[in-house]
Design an enzyme around this catalytic site. Sequence first.
Site, short mmCIF file in Angstrom:
data_model
loop_
_atom_site.label_atom_id
_atom_site.label_comp_id
_atom_site.label_asym_id
_atom_site.label_seq_id
_atom_site.Cartn_x
_atom_site.Cartn_y
_atom_site.Cartn_z
N PHE A 85 0.83 -1.20 0.00
CA PHE A 85 0.00 0.00 0.00
C PHE A 85 0.87 1.26 0.00
CE2 PHE A 85 0.79 -0.63 4.49
CZ PHE A 85 0.83 0.64 5.03
N CYS A 86 0.26 2.35 -0.43
CA CYS A 86 0.90 3.67 -0.41
C CYS A 86 -0.15 4.67 0.08
CB CYS A 86 1.44 4.03 -1.79
SG CYS A 86 0.17 4.18 -3.06
N ARG A 87 -0.11 5.87 -0.40
CA ARG A 87 -1.09 6.89 0.03
C ARG A 87 -2.43 6.70 -0.68
NH1 ARG A 87 -2.70 11.60 -2.12
NH2 ARG A 87 -3.67 13.08 -0.73
N GLY A 89 -2.69 4.58 -3.89
CA GLY A 89 -2.75 3.36 -4.68
C GLY A 89 -1.89 3.34 -5.93
N PHE A 114 -3.52 4.21 1.74
CA PHE A 114 -3.74 4.49 3.15
C PHE A 114 -4.91 5.43 3.36
CE2 PHE A 114 -2.43 6.16 7.40
CZ PHE A 114 -2.43 4.95 8.06
#
Length: 124
Positions: A85-87, A89, A114
């Site tokens: 995951f990141c901020r 996607g 996130f």
Amino acid sequence: MKKLLLCLIVLFFSGFSFAEAPAYKTISWEKAIEMYKSKKGALFVDVRTPDEVSQGTVSGSINIPLQQIQARFAELPKDKDLLIFCRSGRRSQAASEFLTSQGYTRIYNVDGGFLAAPPAAAFK
């Protein structure tokens, strides 16, 4: 006549390009949390920057920023489900593509990043 028809069919289908399906799966946070809880060894991998991580992350996640993934991917086990995951996607999708190109087969891109994560209580 049959040859003409065959040629037309070949020409028709040759105009289409079929994109290769990614070797990773995109899953919801609900599914990722379920995998984390039920499959021992599933790991969350946060590909955001350290500054972003300092504002909150999934407890116990591994942080390897996308900018460092090519140099540090060997730190990730190939025998576990990796929940990337990141901020939002986009970076996690790029990381998922890279990891699958390196032979990882248990890659799961967490949809929405996130920003879409449920409250921390859902992870307990």
